[in-house]
Design a protein around this motif. Structure first.
Motif, PDB file in Angstrom:
ATOM      1  N   ALA A 527       0.833  -1.204   0.000  1.00 17.61           N
ATOM      2  CA  ALA A 527       0.000   0.000   0.000  1.00 17.61           C
ATOM      3  C   ALA A 527       0.863   1.247   0.000  1.00 17.61           C
ATOM      4  CB  ALA A 527      -0.927   0.012   1.210  1.00 17.61           C
ATOM      5  N   LEU A 528       0.383   2.252  -0.706  1.00 15.63           N
ATOM      6  CA  LEU A 528       0.989   3.577  -0.694  1.00 15.63           C
ATOM      7  C   LEU A 528      -0.104   4.570  -0.352  1.00 15.63           C
ATOM      8  CD1 LEU A 528       3.289   5.608  -1.268  1.00 15.63           C
ATOM      9  CD2 LEU A 528       2.525   5.636  -3.649  1.00 15.63           C
ATOM     10  N   THR A 529       0.063   5.251   0.766  1.00 10.79           N
ATOM     11  CA  THR A 529      -0.876   6.283   1.191  1.00 10.79           C
ATOM     12  C   THR A 529      -0.124   7.599   1.303  1.00 10.79           C
ATOM     13  OG1 THR A 529      -2.190   4.683   2.439  1.00 10.79           O
ATOM     14  CG2 THR A 529      -2.521   7.008   2.946  1.00 10.79           C
ATOM     15  N   MET A 530      -0.631   8.614   0.611  1.00  9.55           N
ATOM     16  CA  MET A 530       0.006   9.935   0.635  1.00  9.55           C
ATOM     17  C   MET A 530      -1.049  10.954   1.053  1.00  9.55           C
ATOM     18  SD  MET A 530       2.357   9.676  -2.830  1.00  9.55           S
ATOM     19  CE  MET A 530       3.402  11.051  -2.350  1.00  9.55           C
ATOM     20  N   ARG A 531      -0.932  11.404   2.303  1.00  8.04           N
ATOM     21  CA  ARG A 531      -1.784  12.481   2.798  1.00  8.04           C
ATOM     22  C   ARG A 531      -1.074  13.807   2.536  1.00  8.04           C
ATOM     23  NH1 ARG A 531      -1.410   8.668   6.621  1.00  8.04           N
ATOM     24  NH2 ARG A 531       0.076   9.939   7.798  1.00  8.04           N
ATOM     25  N   ASN A 532      -1.843  14.868   2.506  1.00  8.03           N
ATOM     26  CA  ASN A 532      -1.277  16.181   2.182  1.00  8.03           C
ATOM     27  C   ASN A 532      -0.553  16.119   0.836  1.00  8.03           C
ATOM     28  OD1 ASN A 532      -0.788  18.885   2.532  1.00  8.03           O
ATOM     29  ND2 ASN A 532       0.739  18.637   4.151  1.00  8.03           N
ATOM     30  N   PHE A 533      -1.186  15.427  -0.097  1.00  8.34           N
ATOM     31  CA  PHE A 533      -0.618  15.166  -1.425  1.00  8.34           C
ATOM     32  C   PHE A 533      -0.818  16.391  -2.313  1.00  8.34           C
ATOM     33  CE2 PHE A 533      -1.297  13.131  -5.681  1.00  8.34           C
ATOM     34  CZ  PHE A 533      -0.030  12.603  -5.838  1.00  8.34           C
ATOM     35  N   ASP A 534       0.041  16.551  -3.326  1.00 10.09           N
ATOM     36  CA  ASP A 534      -0.100  17.614  -4.322  1.00 10.09           C
ATOM     37  C   ASP A 534       0.225  17.014  -5.680  1.00 10.09           C
ATOM     38  OD1 ASP A 534      -0.217  19.835  -5.885  1.00 10.09           O
ATOM     39  OD2 ASP A 534       1.231  21.023  -4.737  1.00 10.09           O
TER      40      ASP A 534
END
Length: 877
Positions: A527-534
């Motif tokens: 899994a790859l989770t990116m919060r505060n992503f742009d």
């Protein structure tokens, strides 16, 4: 080297003195002055020799001899002295070296000198104190040698000087007492030198230990505690012992022998119980040890405590007074002036907001409640409390003044406060957000320039920043600093700047792991989770992409979310891609959001396999800071296959399953409402989460089935005590209700869209989908309607303090729970007689990996329900 017949002379030195060095220097200076005057009056005609004119000062050292050494070599002693052949002699260096010899080797030293034509020869005379190079301990059975040496502070060296024997004896005895050896004795034996022994031989010390039994507490019996009787069970207890959090206790679940009996711990428990009585209004209460009753072999003890409660003090009159503050020259931050000032608010209005009142018992619970009430009351008008404010502007709660009438057991209470001056916000500053866009932070802030400072709004803003998970790190909560704020003086009367301080958190999670839980069995996860992503902030190069993402220089800072997950498993295969843009038009307030998701779920159930491919598009609109509404479109492809041969599809109860075997689709609209107001995003301890989800599927939109589904959930977290630093017990209340209605050409709700109960996430004590109506063969049929409720009491077992702060992080928790729920085979046929319920307990590791174990016991069950006492969720995520 030329010889000289002059004999060695002793270096002038100062005697050791407990006086401060500056005092000694002044005394020596005065003495030198008197001696000098006397010499002048004596007509000796000689002048006093200045220190700089001493004969050895500045001379070249030709030789250093050592006399009197026994255990230490000449080289080590010379090195500790700090002088070497070829150096220039210095009285200051000599003095420091002699002091160092004492501190390092416990060696008394003096230095003699002899002047030569080319320089000076030195002779170091040392007297080594008697010591035992390897002291012995005998009689220790329950405590090993390593622990004894640790207690004696000899673990780094085994050498023991004889003058240290009394201190070591005390340390070892105290160590035994701390471990529960109440009857332990430690007797040092020093062997005297016999006739014919080498006078320079090392000493011989033997510590004779009589350990006695390790004493455990069998019972703590309290008499006289009528107002605070003992009650409850296990870790859910009430009464004096629980409120005082006493440490001594008899055998229990985690300590079958009872706690070790330590006298200092008993004294601390007595003090804690006295404080509980003081806080409860029994200001004259007496709590004392009555007696200790030891078992025949002295390994167990019953502790008898006797209490004389006296009368609870009742408030006779209650007043509120305001004071101005002044600096305290003796170190405390401030002092109130002696005379009170006029209150800013009418006293009648203030008293109406207080919990304490005449006729009530004076308790600290009411006092703490009133402290909070007054702080909030004044805070609405800009009179706020914070350590970063100066004395003129800060609101302060001062120690109440109490006037007692001992005969009538009454007390007059004077609440004293420093009202300070109202504070207005000039500018809102954000610091520490090195890569996050400023608008992402400010959209969480309800504090605006020009407004009166309101601590309630400030703390709400801080809470939203924390629960956003952009500036937290759940994997490293001990080292990461959560968001904070401070006030900055502006130099303008009544105006301050407020600065919100954040630290970029862990927002990228790349996981390759495996796990297991009771619902889904074994599984792997990539899994790859990116919060505060742009999504618009691309890396500058392919080769440097990973480094830039790790440093948050690329694909970071716009508040978006990107999730990619592939999770194969023994009973569940899942994959998902999701992208969320929370602010399409960059409006900060009244935002419009976009949520895109595609997922695939393949689950092996008890009687059949279900495959679901879902595509969703949602547009959201924020309602204030904590709520949002979402309108979307959903399309799902469903496949029901591999139905067990034992399943009778001709059974009328399984008609929805029989109609859905094969492939079909659901296409329709969704309408959701969400509300979240919690202290943190992960593992909240205060606040609430509500959601209302609606799905409308129609053939006019391309669906094979026509139905309406609605589901409401509510999770409430109620801390049983307030405090920003400590971890307190929490009650979690979870409720849910749902209904599915077929309409149009559909007479039944598809089997895949019915509701089920059972498993660790809904109804513990039952297997996954194992509670509710079923066929006679045990195939669950679910329901078109559902109600459930769960109450869970969470008790922190172990917490640790984060480095650099006073805040604690929960590590291990225990919980008690009660779950209940029921399903209606038809949307309008809920029968409360079919309620399923269970009770149980569990344990959970909260940090660094979430692992939860539950033990559930059904107390209401159906004939064909499938029970499961033990369930767990153990996953590396």
């Amino acid at each position: 080297m030329s010889s000289c017949a002059a004999s060695f002379q002793e270096f002038p030195k100062r005697e050791r003195s407990p006086l401060p060095r500056i005092v000694i220097i002044r005394l020596l200076a005065s003495l030198a002055l008197v001696v000098g005057l006397a010499a002048t009056v004596g007509a000796s005609g000689q002048e006093a020799q200045a220190p700089s004119e001493l004969p050895y000062e500045g001379r070249l050292i030709l030789r250093i001899d050592v006399i009197g050494e026994q255990r230490y070599t000449e080289e080590r002693l010379r090195a500790a002295l700090g002088l070497s052949v070829g150096d220039l002699c210095s009285a200051a260096t000599v003095e420091e070296g002699i002091e160092y010899l004492w501190s390092l080797f416990q060696v008394r030293a003096s230095l003699d000198y002899r002047l030569m034509a080319e320089g000076v020869e030195l002779r170091l005379v040392v007297t080594e104190l008697p010591a035992d190079l390897e002291p012995r301990f005998i009689g220790n059975v329950g405590v090993n040698l390593e622990k004894l040496l640790e207690w004696a502070q000899l673990e780094d060296r085994r050498e023991l000087f004889l003058h240290q024997v009394p201190r070591v004896t005390t340390r070892v005895l105290e160590g035994y007492k701390r471990e529960g050896y109440y009857f332990a004795e430690v007797n040092p034996v020093i062997r005297e030198l016999q006739e014919g022994d080498d006078p320079n031989a090392p000493g011989d010390v033997i510590f004779e230990i009589i350990e006695g039994p390790q004493v455990h507490v069998k019972k703590v019996l309290i008499e006289g505690n009528e107002s605070l009787p003992e009650g409850g069970f296990w870790f859910w207890k009430d009464g004096l012992s629980a409120q005082a959090s006493i440490l001594l206790a008899g055998p229990g679940l985690f300590d079958w022998s009872g706690t070790e009996f330590v006298l200092e711990t008993l004294r601390g428990d007595l003090l804690a119980m006295r404080k509980v009585y003081r806080d409860s209004g029994y200001l004259n209460a007496v709590v004392e040890l009555d007696r200790l009753e030891f078992s025949e072999d002295r390994s167990g003890v019953e502790v008898h405590i006797i209490i004389d409660e006296g009368e609870a003090f009742v408030v006779r009159e209650l007043f509120v007074q305001a004071f101005s503050l002044k600096p305290n020259p003796r170190g405390s931050a401030y002092l109130p002036l002696e005379e009170p000032t006029e209150l800013v608010l009418p006293e009648e209005e203030i008293l109406q907001n207080l919990s304490l009142a005449p006729g009530k018992v004076y308790t600290q619970r009411w006092v703490r409640s009133d402290h909070q009430a007054l702080r909030d009351l004044y805070g609405k008008d800009g009179h706020i409390e914070h350590p970063s404010l100066g004395l003129a502007h800060t609101w302060r709660w001062l120690e109440p003044e109490l006037i007692f009438d001992m005969q009538s057991a009454e007390v007059d209470v004077i609440y004293r406060i420093a009202e300070g001056q109202p504070v207005r916000i000039r500018e809102v500053i954000v610091a520490g957000a090195t890569h996050t866009q400023d608008r992402i932070i400010r959209r969480e802030l309800s504090v605006m320039p020009g407004e009166l400072a309101d601590m309630k709004e400030i703390r709400s803003s801080l809470r939203r920043l924390t629960s956003s998970n952009y500036f937290t790190d759940d994997r490293n909560r001990l080292e990461h600093r959560d968001p904070a704020f401070r006030f900055i003086p502006t130099g303008e009367e009544g105006l301050v700047d407020i600065e919100f301080i954040v630290e970029e958190g862990r927002v990228v999670d790349m996981q390759i792991a495996a796990g297991v839980d009771s619902n889904d069995g074994l599984f792997g996860i990539v899994a790859l989770t990116m919060r505060n992503f742009d999504i618009t902030s691309m890396p500058s190069s392919f080769l440097g992409a990973f480094g830039e993402i790790f440093r948050k220089e690329a694909l970071h800072g716009a508040g978006q979310t990107m999730e990619i997950e592939i999770s194969p498993g023994s009973t569940l295969d899942r994959s998902r891609i999701r992208f969320v843009e929370p602010d399409i038009f960059r409006r900060q307030q009244d935002r419009v959001a976009l949520d895109l998701e595609i997922s695939k779920v393949d689950r092996i159930l008890q009687d059949y396999d279900e495959k679901r491919i879902a595509r969703r598009v949602k547009f959201g609109y924020t309602l204030g800071f904590n709520s949002s509404i979402w309108l979307g479109f959903a399309n799902q492809d469903l496949t029901i296959s591999d139905v067990d041969e034992d399943v009778d599809l001709t059974d009328p109860l399984l008609q929805p399953l029989a109609d859905q075997v094969g492939s079909s689709s659901l296409t329709g609209l969704t309408l959701d409402w969400r509300h979240r107001d919690t202290d943190v995003g992960f593992n909240p301890r205060d606040g609430r989460i509500l959601s209302w989800k609606n799905e409308f599927y129609s053939k006019s939109l391309g669906s094979d089935w026509e139905l309406y589904k609605s589901k409401i959930t509510w999770d409430e977290y109620l801390p049983l005590a307030k405090g920003e630093r400590d971890v307190h017990s929490v009650v979690r209340i979870s409720m849910g209700a749902a209904v599915a209605l077929p309409f149009g050409d559909s007479d039944l709700v598809p089997f895949s869209e019915r509701f089920f109960l059972g498993g660790f996430s809904s109804l513990r004590g039952f297997r996954y989908r194992g509670a509710g109506p079923s066929t006679s063969s045990g195939t669950p049929i679910g329901g078109e309607s559902m109600l459930r409720v769960g109450i869970e009491y969470r008790y922190p077992l172990h917490s640790i303090t984060r480095p650099g702060t006073f805040h604690k992080t929960e590590m291990l928790r225990a919980h008690l729970f009660m779950d209940a729920g029921l399903l209606g085979t038809k949307y309008d046929q809920l029968d409360f007689g079919d309620t399923r319920a269970s009770v149980g307990f569990g344990f959970g590791l909260m940090y660094p990996l979430p692992i939860v174990f539950n033990f559930g016991f059904p107390i209401r069950e159906g004939e064909f329900d499938r029970k499961q006492v033990f369930s767990f969720n153990l996953a590396i995520r």
